[in-house]
Design an enzyme around this catalytic site. Structure first.
Site, mmCIF file in Angstrom:
data_model
loop_
_atom_site.group_PDB
_atom_site.id
_atom_site.type_symbol
_atom_site.label_atom_id
_atom_site.label_comp_id
_atom_site.label_asym_id
_atom_site.label_seq_id
_atom_site.Cartn_x
_atom_site.Cartn_y
_atom_site.Cartn_z
ATOM 1 N N HIS A 144 10.726 -29.729 -60.277
ATOM 2 C CA HIS A 144 12.181 -29.743 -60.181
ATOM 3 C C HIS A 144 12.738 -31.158 -60.187
ATOM 4 C CE1 HIS A 144 13.848 -25.748 -59.709
ATOM 5 N NE2 HIS A 144 12.885 -25.406 -58.881
ATOM 6 N N ASP A 204 12.498 -16.907 -57.178
ATOM 7 C CA ASP A 204 13.478 -17.704 -57.922
ATOM 8 C C ASP A 204 14.235 -16.858 -58.944
ATOM 9 O OD1 ASP A 204 13.232 -20.136 -56.718
ATOM 10 O OD2 ASP A 204 11.982 -21.045 -58.268
ATOM 11 N N GLU A 242 11.822 -24.781 -47.288
ATOM 12 C CA GLU A 242 12.741 -23.946 -48.064
ATOM 13 C C GLU A 242 12.025 -22.668 -48.523
ATOM 14 O OE1 GLU A 242 15.416 -24.361 -52.160
ATOM 15 O OE2 GLU A 242 13.797 -25.782 -51.745
ATOM 16 N N HIS A 243 10.890 -22.836 -49.195
ATOM 17 C CA HIS A 243 10.047 -21.716 -49.625
ATOM 18 C C HIS A 243 8.728 -21.784 -48.864
ATOM 19 C CE1 HIS A 243 12.416 -23.097 -53.202
ATOM 20 N NE2 HIS A 243 12.702 -21.812 -53.292
ATOM 21 N N HIS A 299 47.981 -20.511 -18.456
ATOM 22 C CA HIS A 299 47.140 -19.373 -18.804
ATOM 23 C C HIS A 299 47.294 -18.278 -17.754
ATOM 24 C CE1 HIS A 299 45.254 -22.052 -21.673
ATOM 25 N NE2 HIS A 299 44.397 -21.136 -22.054
ATOM 26 N N GLN A 324 7.412 -26.195 -57.735
ATOM 27 C CA GLN A 324 8.549 -26.870 -57.113
ATOM 28 C C GLN A 324 8.555 -28.362 -57.409
ATOM 29 O OE1 GLN A 324 11.136 -25.056 -55.616
ATOM 30 N NE2 GLN A 324 9.832 -23.654 -56.762
#
Length: 427
Positions: free
Chosen positions: A258, A357, A323-324, A416, A255
């Protein structure tokens, strides 16, 4: 990588401060994106072409990617890559078909019908990044759930290129995209949200992008739906002394490569493992083509957190809400019920995050920056609407009248109440 140790409470305060810093808005980006969106609203296609020339250094002859370019991509794509995409597509489809929702209807009492309809979103726009890396896997992950949901038209946009990565266009056609346009950045998001002479307005926008894309999605939200406002990629690994430091280091770097802003976080109760992982990271970095990016990521944003025991490891990682999340422990499946916050979980010493992934089928478009506390992976549910319906007979309305009007009068909303009273047996 920075080490954090101490009591859970002390580490928790440090993590909270870091997460707050991550969430701060970049006001310069906000204003730049606002100006881009206004330009696209005012000038349409011409603004898109001008921004492409300015930011991407490419001014395409046509915004639409024609069938000739798609055919050329199929001719040029590596046959082994095509096979891999087809196999990944099959896995993604089989996983996401199980997410399909059914409507329901019940009759809780005489004269009352309640229910829910499931309807697909009409038109969806999918953003596919260009830049430092091309991600055909993300094309599949965004388009396939939309197709399974029954979306009527799927439009893909991607930054203009002198020559497209063939796998990007191939993946789009395999997944079932309807139209492809070459425009990127905040201007592409604006085009999808407002429409131009060439690009039609969509109902929802999905897909990852840089900070300009994420900011643009935030600014057009409300006019259109969005999947999420994604931040930099991140991975959290929970590991004890049963973990292999070589595996753990490799997964953290998967990761980190990235983006220089990516976050790689190890939480362990073993100081020996922490030391070994640090050594492995340094050794493995030197062999990576994207070493500069990965090194900046782990040096600036990487964390090794020393917890006292398994309970501490899971408590702290649930606060990180990554995230992961990898659980690199023996009998990892037995710890799954301790996970409260994570986008996607990978169990055991051999389930490396890249399996998710590319191949397993679960979606890799995931909530980042601790937003897994309240949001989920992209799925079929993101491309449908739920429409409620109710029917009461006259008898059923009369029976419920007192309760309804009592609540209406208590809220000071007489109209109402009157809307119910005019239907009673006395009128």
């Amino acid at each position: 990588m920075k080490r954090l140790s101490g009591t859970n409470e002390e580490i928790s305060r440090i993590l909270a401060a870091e997460q707050l810093e991550l969430s701060r808005q970049n006001l310069d980006v906000e204003e730049a994106v606002r100006q881009i969106i206004e330009a696209v609203k005012e000038s349409g296609d011409q603004a898109l072409l001008d921004f492409s020339e300015k930011f991407d250094k490419v001014k395409p002859a046509s915004l639409k990617v024609g069938q000739d370019l798609i055919d050329q991509a199929f001719d040029e794509v590596d046959p082994t890559a095509l096979t891999a995409l087809e196999n990944a597509k099959a896995n993604i489809e089989s996983y996401h078909r199980q997410q399909v929702e059914q409507g329901f209807e019940d009759q809780p009492s005489q004269g009352v019908i309640r229910g829910q309809l499931i309807r697909p979103i009409g038109r969806v726009g999918v953003y596919v990044p260009g830049g430092t890396a091309a991600y055909p896997s993300s094309v599949l992950m965004n388009i396939i759930p939309a197709k399974i949901a029954g979306v009527k038209e799927i439009i893909m946009i991607t930054p203009p290129q002198e020559h497209f990565v063939p796998a990007i266009l191939v993946a789009a056609k395999l997944a079932g995209v309807d139209k492809i346009y070459q425009v990127g950045g905040a201007q592409g998001i604006a085009a999808l949200a407002y429409g131009t002479e060439t690009i039609p307005k969509v109902d929802k926008i999905t897909g990852p992008g840089n900070i300009y894309v994420a900011t643009a999605k935030k600014q057009v939200y409300g006019l259109v739906g969005i999947d999420m406002i994604a931040g930099p990629s991140e991975i959290g690994v929970i590991a004890d002394d049963s973990a292999n430091p070589k595996y753990v280091a490799a997964d953290l770097l998967s990761q980190a490569e990235h983006d220089v802003r990516a976050r790689a976080i190890l939480v362990t109760d073993s100081a020996e493992l922490a030391q070994a992982v640090e050594q492995e990271i340094e050794q493995q970095l030197t062999s990576l083509p994207r070493e500069e990016i990965a090194r900046a990521s782990v040096q600036n944003n990487g964390r090794i957190i020393i917890a006292r025991d398994a309970d501490g490891m899971f408590d702290l990682m649930n606060q990180v809400a990554p995230e992961h999340l990898e659980i690199a422990m023996d009998q990892a499946y037995d710890y799954l019920d301790r996970v409260q916050n994570a986008g996607s979980v990978f169990l055991g010493h051999f389930t490396s995050e890249p399996i998710g992934d590319y191949y397993a089928g679960a979606n890799h478009v995931l909530p980042t920056t601790a937003t897994s506390r309240f949001s989920s992976a992209l799925g079929v549910h993101d491309f449908i609407k739920r429409i409620q319906y109710t029917q009461y007979s006259k008898t059923a309305v009369n029976k419920a009248e007192h309760d309804i009007t009592t609540l209406a009068y208590a809220e000071g909303l007489q109209a109402h109440a009157k809307a119910i009273e005019v239907r009673n047996d006395k009128n």
